[in-house]
Motif scaffolding. Structure first.
Motif, PDB file in Angstrom:
ATOM      1  N   TYR A 169       0.844  -1.208   0.000  1.00 52.58           N
ATOM      2  CA  TYR A 169       0.000   0.000   0.000  1.00 52.58           C
ATOM      3  C   TYR A 169       0.880   1.259   0.000  1.00 52.58           C
ATOM      4  O   TYR A 169       0.612   2.224  -0.732  1.00 52.58           O
ATOM      5  CB  TYR A 169      -0.918   0.009   1.226  1.00 52.58           C
ATOM      6  N   ALA A 170       1.930   1.237   0.818  1.00 50.29           N
ATOM      7  CA  ALA A 170       2.827   2.399   0.893  1.00 50.29           C
ATOM      8  C   ALA A 170       3.530   2.628  -0.448  1.00 50.29           C
ATOM      9  O   ALA A 170       3.731   3.770  -0.870  1.00 50.29           O
ATOM     10  CB  ALA A 170       3.859   2.188   2.003  1.00 50.29           C
ATOM     11  N   THR A 171       3.891   1.540  -1.121  1.00 46.28           N
ATOM     12  CA  THR A 171       4.529   1.662  -2.437  1.00 46.28           C
ATOM     13  C   THR A 171       3.563   2.247  -3.453  1.00 46.28           C
ATOM     14  O   THR A 171       3.944   3.105  -4.272  1.00 46.28           O
ATOM     15  CB  THR A 171       5.020   0.284  -2.917  1.00 46.28           C
ATOM     16  N   TYR A 172       2.316   1.822  -3.424  1.00 46.84           N
ATOM     17  CA  TYR A 172       1.295   2.381  -4.320  1.00 46.84           C
ATOM     18  C   TYR A 172       1.177   3.889  -4.107  1.00 46.84           C
ATOM     19  O   TYR A 172       1.108   4.669  -5.072  1.00 46.84           O
ATOM     20  CB  TYR A 172      -0.053   1.698  -4.068  1.00 46.84           C
ATOM     21  N   ARG A 173       1.128   4.298  -2.842  1.00 46.66           N
ATOM     22  CA  ARG A 173       0.976   5.724  -2.561  1.00 46.66           C
ATOM     23  C   ARG A 173       2.182   6.508  -3.083  1.00 46.66           C
ATOM     24  O   ARG A 173       2.015   7.597  -3.665  1.00 46.66           O
ATOM     25  CB  ARG A 173       0.821   5.950  -1.048  1.00 46.66           C
ATOM     26  N   LEU A 174       3.372   5.968  -2.875  1.00 47.45           N
ATOM     27  CA  LEU A 174       4.582   6.662  -3.326  1.00 47.45           C
ATOM     28  C   LEU A 174       4.603   6.803  -4.851  1.00 47.45           C
ATOM     29  O   LEU A 174       5.008   7.844  -5.388  1.00 47.45           O
ATOM     30  CB  LEU A 174       5.822   5.891  -2.857  1.00 47.45           C
ATOM     31  N   LEU A 175       4.148   5.771  -5.543  1.00 47.85           N
ATOM     32  CA  LEU A 175       4.139   5.796  -7.012  1.00 47.85           C
ATOM     33  C   LEU A 175       2.870   6.442  -7.568  1.00 47.85           C
ATOM     34  O   LEU A 175       2.646   6.424  -8.786  1.00 47.85           O
ATOM     35  CB  LEU A 175       4.277   4.367  -7.553  1.00 47.85           C
ATOM     36  N   GLU A 176       2.054   6.983  -6.658  1.00 48.26           N
ATOM     37  CA  GLU A 176       0.797   7.655  -7.030  1.00 48.26           C
ATOM     38  C   GLU A 176      -0.115   6.725  -7.822  1.00 48.26           C
ATOM     39  O   GLU A 176      -0.701   7.094  -8.833  1.00 48.26           O
ATOM     40  CB  GLU A 176       1.084   8.941  -7.820  1.00 48.26           C
ATOM     41  N   MET A 177      -0.210   5.495  -7.324  1.00 48.89           N
ATOM     42  CA  MET A 177      -1.108   4.498  -7.908  1.00 48.89           C
ATOM     43  C   MET A 177      -2.272   4.291  -6.946  1.00 48.89           C
ATOM     44  O   MET A 177      -2.075   4.194  -5.729  1.00 48.89           O
ATOM     45  CB  MET A 177      -0.359   3.175  -8.147  1.00 48.89           C
ATOM     46  N   ASP A 178      -3.474   4.244  -7.467  1.00 51.24           N
ATOM     47  CA  ASP A 178      -4.679   4.087  -6.664  1.00 51.24           C
ATOM     48  C   ASP A 178      -5.000   2.595  -6.508  1.00 51.24           C
ATOM     49  O   ASP A 178      -5.206   1.904  -7.518  1.00 51.24           O
ATOM     50  CB  ASP A 178      -5.852   4.798  -7.336  1.00 51.24           C
ATOM     51  N   PRO A 179      -5.037   2.077  -5.276  1.00 51.18           N
ATOM     52  CA  PRO A 179      -5.353   0.653  -5.078  1.00 51.18           C
ATOM     53  C   PRO A 179      -6.710   0.253  -5.636  1.00 51.18           C
ATOM     54  O   PRO A 179      -6.948  -0.943  -5.879  1.00 51.18           O
ATOM     55  CB  PRO A 179      -5.324   0.486  -3.551  1.00 51.18           C
ATOM     56  N   GLU A 180      -7.597   1.239  -5.828  1.00 46.78           N
ATOM     57  CA  GLU A 180      -8.928   0.936  -6.358  1.00 46.78           C
ATOM     58  C   GLU A 180      -8.937   0.850  -7.877  1.00 46.78           C
ATOM     59  O   GLU A 180      -9.943   0.429  -8.471  1.00 46.78           O
ATOM     60  CB  GLU A 180      -9.928   2.011  -5.908  1.00 46.78           C
ATOM     61  N   VAL A 181      -7.837   1.233  -8.504  1.00 52.54           N
ATOM     62  CA  VAL A 181      -7.779   1.267  -9.970  1.00 52.54           C
ATOM     63  C   VAL A 181      -6.838   0.181 -10.482  1.00 52.54           C
ATOM     64  O   VAL A 181      -5.680   0.103 -10.030  1.00 52.54           O
ATOM     65  CB  VAL A 181      -7.285   2.648 -10.470  1.00 52.54           C
ATOM     66  N   PRO A 182      -7.286  -0.679 -11.401  1.00 51.76           N
ATOM     67  CA  PRO A 182      -6.412  -1.725 -11.949  1.00 51.76           C
ATOM     68  C   PRO A 182      -5.191  -1.114 -12.643  1.00 51.76           C
ATOM     69  O   PRO A 182      -5.243  -0.001 -13.161  1.00 51.76           O
ATOM     70  CB  PRO A 182      -7.316  -2.455 -12.956  1.00 51.76           C
ATOM     71  N   VAL A 183      -4.073  -1.867 -12.636  1.00 51.88           N
ATOM     72  CA  VAL A 183      -2.831  -1.380 -13.246  1.00 51.88           C
ATOM     73  C   VAL A 183      -2.335  -2.389 -14.278  1.00 51.88           C
ATOM     74  O   VAL A 183      -2.747  -3.553 -14.288  1.00 51.88           O
ATOM     75  CB  VAL A 183      -1.729  -1.150 -12.178  1.00 51.88           C
ATOM     76  N   SER A 184      -1.436  -1.941 -15.133  1.00 47.05           N
ATOM     77  CA  SER A 184      -0.868  -2.816 -16.153  1.00 47.05           C
ATOM     78  C   SER A 184       0.082  -3.837 -15.526  1.00 47.05           C
ATOM     79  O   SER A 184       0.526  -3.660 -14.379  1.00 47.05           O
ATOM     80  CB  SER A 184      -0.115  -1.989 -17.185  1.00 47.05           C
ATOM     81  N   PRO A 243      -2.621 -15.272 -15.808  1.00 45.59           N
ATOM     82  CA  PRO A 243      -2.004 -15.475 -17.130  1.00 45.59           C
ATOM     83  C   PRO A 243      -2.725 -14.778 -18.281  1.00 45.59           C
ATOM     84  O   PRO A 243      -2.110 -14.480 -19.308  1.00 45.59           O
ATOM     85  CB  PRO A 243      -2.040 -16.998 -17.296  1.00 45.59           C
ATOM     86  N   THR A 244      -4.014 -14.503 -18.122  1.00 43.69           N
ATOM     87  CA  THR A 244      -4.780 -13.939 -19.239  1.00 43.69           C
ATOM     88  C   THR A 244      -5.158 -12.479 -19.041  1.00 43.69           C
ATOM     89  O   THR A 244      -5.736 -11.866 -19.936  1.00 43.69           O
ATOM     90  CB  THR A 244      -6.068 -14.758 -19.450  1.00 43.69           C
ATOM     91  N   LEU A 245      -4.842 -11.918 -17.872  1.00 41.49           N
ATOM     92  CA  LEU A 245      -5.266 -10.548 -17.582  1.00 41.49           C
ATOM     93  C   LEU A 245      -4.279  -9.527 -18.139  1.00 41.49           C
ATOM     94  O   LEU A 245      -3.067  -9.695 -18.032  1.00 41.49           O
ATOM     95  CB  LEU A 245      -5.416 -10.347 -16.073  1.00 41.49           C
ATOM     96  N   GLN A 246      -4.813  -8.459 -18.708  1.00 37.17           N
ATOM     97  CA  GLN A 246      -3.990  -7.359 -19.203  1.00 37.17           C
ATOM     98  C   GLN A 246      -3.775  -6.303 -18.122  1.00 37.17           C
ATOM     99  O   GLN A 246      -2.769  -5.595 -18.119  1.00 37.17           O
ATOM    100  CB  GLN A 246      -4.664  -6.711 -20.425  1.00 37.17           C
ATOM    101  N   VAL A 247      -4.759  -6.185 -17.229  1.00 32.50           N
ATOM    102  CA  VAL A 247      -4.638  -5.277 -16.086  1.00 32.50           C
ATOM    103  C   VAL A 247      -4.927  -6.071 -14.817  1.00 32.50           C
ATOM    104  O   VAL A 247      -5.649  -7.069 -14.841  1.00 32.50           O
ATOM    105  CB  VAL A 247      -5.615  -4.087 -16.199  1.00 32.50           C
ATOM    106  N   LEU A 248      -4.334  -5.621 -13.697  1.00 32.42           N
ATOM    107  CA  LEU A 248      -4.447  -6.369 -12.450  1.00 32.42           C
ATOM    108  C   LEU A 248      -5.033  -5.510 -11.337  1.00 32.42           C
ATOM    109  O   LEU A 248      -4.653  -4.347 -11.171  1.00 32.42           O
ATOM    110  CB  LEU A 248      -3.074  -6.885 -12.013  1.00 32.42           C
ATOM    111  N   GLU A 249      -5.966  -6.118 -10.595  1.00 30.66           N
ATOM    112  CA  GLU A 249      -6.521  -5.469  -9.419  1.00 30.66           C
ATOM    113  C   GLU A 249      -5.479  -5.495  -8.294  1.00 30.66           C
ATOM    114  O   GLU A 249      -4.506  -6.263  -8.337  1.00 30.66           O
ATOM    115  CB  GLU A 249      -7.788  -6.206  -8.953  1.00 30.66           C
ATOM    116  N   PHE A 250      -5.707  -4.683  -7.259  1.00 31.60           N
ATOM    117  CA  PHE A 250      -4.773  -4.677  -6.132  1.00 31.60           C
ATOM    118  C   PHE A 250      -4.695  -6.060  -5.482  1.00 31.60           C
ATOM    119  O   PHE A 250      -3.613  -6.497  -5.060  1.00 31.60           O
ATOM    120  CB  PHE A 250      -5.195  -3.636  -5.087  1.00 31.60           C
ATOM    121  N   SER A 251      -5.825  -6.764  -5.421  1.00 28.84           N
ATOM    122  CA  SER A 251      -5.828  -8.106  -4.819  1.00 28.84           C
ATOM    123  C   SER A 251      -4.937  -9.065  -5.614  1.00 28.84           C
ATOM    124  O   SER A 251      -4.303  -9.960  -5.023  1.00 28.84           O
ATOM    125  CB  SER A 251      -7.256  -8.651  -4.743  1.00 28.84           C
TER     126      SER A 251
END
Length: 583
Positions: A169-184, A243-251
């Motif tokens: 969570y702390a790394t997400y905040r530092l990189l300005e990534m929202d845990p509620e938003v999927p990432v590449s 293996p098939t996802l293009q974006v990943l949830e925080f979970s």
């Protein structure tokens, strides 16, 4: 009436089966309360650690139980068939080494005995007060059964993973990534990699800037070239999880971090540890000795072949790495050097990541075959001769001196070798000098990291060039080592006859039971049978009285109270003969 008698007979058979089982009274009375207590504990654990931690903890129980089983079965037990706190700590340490290569703080050995210094086998001293109280209440006993030990192991893993998620969570905040938003995929891999790298360097992610974090990662890669392989492990795990996802949830990213944390120990062992091991084996003074002359160790550093091999003798001595049986030619013991604290990565406030002890596979084979705390020398040799290790092939012939030493260990223990004691561990070191560390006497070593050594002594753990040259130029000994056992085994001069058992008290219980005369054992068996019969009769009487009351109430409800009571009175086998039971 016939059906009533059949019902009583069925219950009687069930009562006899239960009564014939050795701990039926204890298990029958406690299983229900233990289940309630465990459920309450897991509920409180989830409250403290967050949603999903209970499910995560419960999902680990089966695999942890199976990993613990062989060691649990082979360890000496208390009079109640449980492991003492010292034995439980020993088993727990080996669990985490086998599963992940983790040296859990408080549980891992620190140069002393195995008796834990605090609750939860020593682990609780590294926890917050609230979690300390929770674990202290659940694991407050001085002994453990297999289920309790597995639950504690699963709880420790849950706490470790909860810490890792907080850092994510702390790394997400530092990189300005929202845990509620999927990432590449790329961002997910970078986040996990930076999260792990920052902690490796002792940095608090919350206090770093993004530029400082990236600079930290670059510095680690320069100082530890093997660390970059961690990113490959993260990518492999990402393909396993999604293996098939293009974006990943925080979970999804959380699960990747959890699995990588569990796999890293074996990956580091296959990479950095194997590299160090191969170079030390190439330097050993004779094939299969498991020892490298300190002069050769330092020469390889000064010649630029191995930049790491530069620890000062005082540091190596404190960590139990040196064989100084010949003071003029000190040697590095390869397995002790590999597993020393100075080669561990501090990747968590709960554990260090260390090279895996190669002796674990051999001990595991012995425990799975013997299934007891002790064995005869011939049984041990038979099992080891059919077990392949990293450096010893199947079917090798043990030397006469090794066979003699193993017999001496057995003679010190009434003809049997205790598997979980210092003397047998010492014998394993000389039989497998490249795999098994030499076991020093308690209190003679103190494992500390290089940073801890510097803080405690004010002296750098690295030797100066002058120190290295003084060792290299040390004149060879002109006489034999006094008091040395004239043996073909390298380093046998270090053999010390002092025994230290993991749990001496339980071992004595096991041996006394094994050495009891047959007449005594027969008498005890008769007493136990009599007690089971008494318990059976008590249970049967209780069952008959209960059934009698139930049937009487049934007849009353059916409106046939008078006739039923009359027939019931005629039916009762205790009527008149035992007036106290007439209701």
């Amino acid at each position: 009436m016939l059906s009533c008698w059949m019902l009583i007979l069925t219950l009687a058979c069930h009562a006899w089966i239960c009564a014939s089982s050795p701990g039926f009274l204890a298990s029958g009375l406690t299983n229900s309360s233990e289940g309630v207590a465990r459920a309450a504990f897991l509920d409180q654990l989830e409250e403290l650690l967050g949603k999903g931690r209970r499910i995560s903890t419960e999902s680990r129980l089966n695999s942890i139980t199976e990993t613990l089983r062989a060691t649990f079965v082979a360890m000496p037990k208390t009079a109640h068939g449980r492991l003492s706190a010292a034995s439980a700590r020993y088993a727990m340490h080996r669990l985490f080494v086998q599963r992940h290569g983790w040296h859990v703080k408080g549980v891992a050995p620190t140069g002393g005995s195995w008796s834990p210094a605090s609750a939860a086998l020593g682990f609780s001293e590294h926890l917050s007060p609230r979690i300390q109280d929770l674990l202290g209440e659940q694991f407050s006993g001085n002994d453990f059964d297999l289920d309790e030990l597995a639950l504690l192991g699963a709880t420790i893993e849950a706490l470790i993973h909860s810490e890792a998620v907080g850092r994510l969570y702390a790394t997400y905040r530092l990189l300005e990534m929202d845990p509620e938003v999927p990432v590449s995929e790329e961002k997910a891999v970078d986040a996990v990699y930076m999260c792990l790298t920052a902690y490796l360097t002792g940095n608090n992610i919350s206090r770093l800037s993004r530029e400082a974090l990236r600079s930290t990662c670059k510095l680690v890669e320069e100082q530890f070239p093997q660390w970059v392989n961690t990113k490959t492990l993260i990518q492999e795990t990402q393909r396993q999880v999604a293996p098939t996802l293009q974006v990943l949830e925080f979970s999804d990213v959380e699960l990747i971090l959890e699995l990588v944390s569990e796999k890293m120990g074996h990956r580091v062992d296959e990479g950095a540890c194997q590299d160090i091991e191969d170079r030390l084996v190439a330097l050993q003074d004779s094939i299969g000795s498991g020892r490298v002359r300190l002069s050769d160790f330092y020469s390889s550093h000064l010649e630029g072949e191995h930049f790491e091999f530069n620890e000062r003798p005082e540091y190596l001595r404190q960590l139990g790495v040196l064989d100084e049986s010949d003071p003029s030619a000190p040697r590095i013991m390869i397995p002790n050097y590999l597993t020393m604290a100075g080669n561990c990565f501090n990747v968590s406030s709960y554990y260090d990541l260390c090279c895996i002890d190669l002796c674990e596979d051999l001990m595991d084979a012995l425990e799975r075959h013997i299934k007891a705390p002790q064995a005869s020398p011939s049984e041990i040799v038979t099992i080891l001769n059919s077990t392949e290790s990293a450096y010893v092939p199947v079917g090798r012939t043990l030397s006469e001196s090794l066979m003699k030493k193993l017999s001496e260990v057995a003679e010190a223990h009434s003809g049997q070798v205790p598997l979980h004691g210092r003397l047998f561990a010492q014998w394993m070191h000389f039989a497998y000098p490249n795999e098994c560390p030499y076991p020093h006497l308690s209190g003679t070593t103190k494992p500390v990291s290089e940073a801890q050594w510097l803080a405690e002594t004010g002296t750098p753990p690295i030797a100066t060039q002058d120190q290295m040259h003084s060792i290299i130029n040390m004149p060879p000994s002109t006489h034999g080592v006094t008091g040395c056992d004239n043996s073909e085994e390298e380093g046998m001069c270090m053999w010390a006859p002092e025994e230290e058992l993991v749990d001496a008290e339980s071992w004595r219980t096991v041996r006394e039971a094994a050495l009891e005369p047959a007449s005594v054992q027969s008498a005890l068996l008769g007493v136990r049978s009599l007690l089971r019969m008494c318990a059976f009769m008590a249970m049967l009487a209780s069952s008959v009285v209960a059934i009698r009351n139930v049937l009487r109430q049934m007849w009353v409800v059916l409106g046939e109270a008078k006739g039923s009571e009359a027939s019931f009175a005629a039916f009762s086998p205790w009527k008149d003969k035992h007036p106290e039971h007439n209701l």
